[in-house]
Motif scaffolding. Structure first.
Motif, PDB file in Angstrom:
ATOM      1  N   LYS A  51       1.392  -4.660   3.108  1.00 24.61           N
ATOM      2  CA  LYS A  51       0.191  -4.565   3.929  1.00 24.61           C
ATOM      3  C   LYS A  51       0.295  -5.454   5.157  1.00 24.61           C
ATOM      4  O   LYS A  51      -0.185  -5.097   6.234  1.00 24.61           O
ATOM      5  N   GLN A  52       0.936  -6.590   5.027  1.00 21.03           N
ATOM      6  CA  GLN A  52       1.086  -7.546   6.121  1.00 21.03           C
ATOM      7  C   GLN A  52       2.546  -7.978   6.226  1.00 21.03           C
ATOM      8  O   GLN A  52       3.307  -7.858   5.260  1.00 21.03           O
TER       9      GLN A  52
ATOM     10  N   ASP B  88      -1.372  -5.328  11.129  1.00 23.88           N
ATOM     11  CA  ASP B  88      -0.471  -6.112  11.990  1.00 23.88           C
ATOM     12  C   ASP B  88       0.799  -5.376  12.400  1.00 23.88           C
ATOM     13  O   ASP B  88       1.816  -6.008  12.705  1.00 23.88           O
ATOM     14  N   LEU B  89       0.779  -4.057  12.445  1.00 19.78           N
ATOM     15  CA  LEU B  89       1.972  -3.330  12.877  1.00 19.78           C
ATOM     16  C   LEU B  89       2.166  -3.430  14.391  1.00 19.78           C
ATOM     17  O   LEU B  89       3.274  -3.237  14.886  1.00 19.78           O
ATOM     18  N   HIS B  90       1.110  -3.689  15.108  1.00 20.33           N
ATOM     19  CA  HIS B  90       1.179  -3.864  16.562  1.00 20.33           C
ATOM     20  C   HIS B  90       0.533  -5.183  16.945  1.00 20.33           C
ATOM     21  O   HIS B  90      -0.413  -5.644  16.309  1.00 20.33           O
TER      22      HIS B  90
ATOM     23  N   PHE C  69       9.344  -9.409   9.875  1.00 16.87           N
ATOM     24  CA  PHE C  69       9.652  -8.240   9.067  1.00 16.87           C
ATOM     25  C   PHE C  69       8.629  -8.070   7.966  1.00 16.87           C
ATOM     26  O   PHE C  69       7.834  -8.972   7.683  1.00 16.87           O
ATOM     27  N   ARG C  70       8.630  -6.921   7.353  1.00 14.88           N
ATOM     28  CA  ARG C  70       7.897  -6.642   6.118  1.00 14.88           C
ATOM     29  C   ARG C  70       8.777  -5.742   5.274  1.00 14.88           C
ATOM     30  O   ARG C  70       9.729  -5.124   5.772  1.00 14.88           O
ATOM     31  N   CYS C  71       8.490  -5.644   3.990  1.00 17.57           N
ATOM     32  CA  CYS C  71       9.334  -4.886   3.069  1.00 17.57           C
ATOM     33  C   CYS C  71       8.699  -3.560   2.698  1.00 17.57           C
ATOM     34  O   CYS C  71       7.480  -3.367   2.845  1.00 17.57           O
TER      35      CYS C  71
ATOM     36  N   VAL D 258       0.856  -1.178   0.000  1.00 18.42           N
ATOM     37  CA  VAL D 258       0.000   0.000   0.000  1.00 18.42           C
ATOM     38  C   VAL D 258       0.896   1.233   0.000  1.00 18.42           C
ATOM     39  O   VAL D 258       2.003   1.214   0.546  1.00 18.42           O
ATOM     40  N   LYS D 259       0.424   2.289  -0.623  1.00 17.62           N
ATOM     41  CA  LYS D 259       1.200   3.524  -0.716  1.00 17.62           C
ATOM     42  C   LYS D 259       0.885   4.437   0.456  1.00 17.62           C
ATOM     43  O   LYS D 259      -0.272   4.642   0.798  1.00 17.62           O
TER      44      LYS D 259
END
Length: 256
Positions: free
Chosen positions: A53-54, A180-182, A249-251, A24-25
């Motif tokens: 996003k995830q 899912d950032l927290h 992690f996420r990119c 997502v932007k």
């Protein structure tokens, strides 16, 4: 700690790795970090960027490992991945009962996470990018002043870490569409090694905090934001080859 070890010898060309999650932007802008950088006065500037996003899942990382066998747990150089790397998988290329495909991948080193993102033509997000995205709740781009929102985040972080991880994507997307950032896993950032902070908040304002020097030196500007303090303390305690059972992690991608 230097992170100058080249990944060029162990990466395929961009786009040849396993397909990553959807992005997502985020618009970016002027942002007040909860961290008080010694070399940045006032707000930090976050350029527009795209974020997964995830978090990356076991299934996605397994596809990457199969396409890049140098990152199998039995082949990865120990200087880039400690012995616990992917130790919860049933085998080097088999997930097993303790690593469901839709769960976020954990027990991954910074080197392995960075290699995965680079194989997708992406990178790990910076701390400022991650914090910027994580400041949003379901309707507001910056919910950090809301005590109810803060208490909810602290309640997430207070849960025992020895329980099975939920699958990624169960949480309602925040105002940017990120999930899912927290409350799911901690996450690597590209510049984690520059996060030098005194874990004892009583020392904030002490002239002796100048011992944390350098371009990335920082101290807590928002002393009530304990969730951020815990996350920074966690990341700043790690080496790039380290892994833990609740760190994934996420990119991210830089936008034109």
């Amino acid at each position: 700690m230097a992170l100058a070890l080249s990944l060029a010898l162990v990466l395929p060309a961009a786009g040849q790795g396993a397909a990553g999650g959807g992005y997502v932007k985020l618009p970016g802008g002027s942002f007040r970090s909860a961290l008080d950088y010694e070399d940045v006065a006032g707000n930090v500037r976050v350029a527009p960027f795209a974020l997964m996003k995830q978090p990356v899942t076991n299934a996605q990382f397994l596809a990457f490992v199969k396409s890049n066998p140098q990152w199998r747990r039995d082949r990865a150089p120990t200087v880039m991945a400690e012995p616990r790397y992917l130790s919860h998988w049933a085998g080097p290329t088999e997930l097993g009962a303790d690593a469901a495909p839709a769960q976020p991948v954990v027990q991954v080193s910074w080197f392995a996470a960075s290699a995965y993102c680079e194989a997708q033509g992406a990178r790990l997000p910076t701390w400022n990018e991650w914090e910027y995205a994580a400041a949003a709740d379901e309707t507001r781009r910056d919910a950090r002043k809301d005590p109810v929102w803060r208490e909810r985040i602290l309640a997430w972080y207070s849960r025992p870490s020895n329980t099975a991880l939920p699958r990624a994507g169960l949480q309602t997307p925040n105002a940017y569409g990120v999930q899912d950032l927290h409350g799911l896993v901690w996450e690597w950032t590209d510049d984690f090694s520059s996060l030098l902070v005194d874990a004892d908040n009583r020392n904030q304002g002490d002239p002796d905090n100048a011992r944390f020097c350098g371009a990335g030196a920082l101290s807590m500007d928002d002393r009530d934001n304990y969730a951020v303090l815990m996350r920074v303390a966690m990341l700043s305690s790690l080496n790039a080859a380290d892994t833990t059972a609740n760190l994934g992690f996420r990119c991210a991608r830089t936008l034109p």
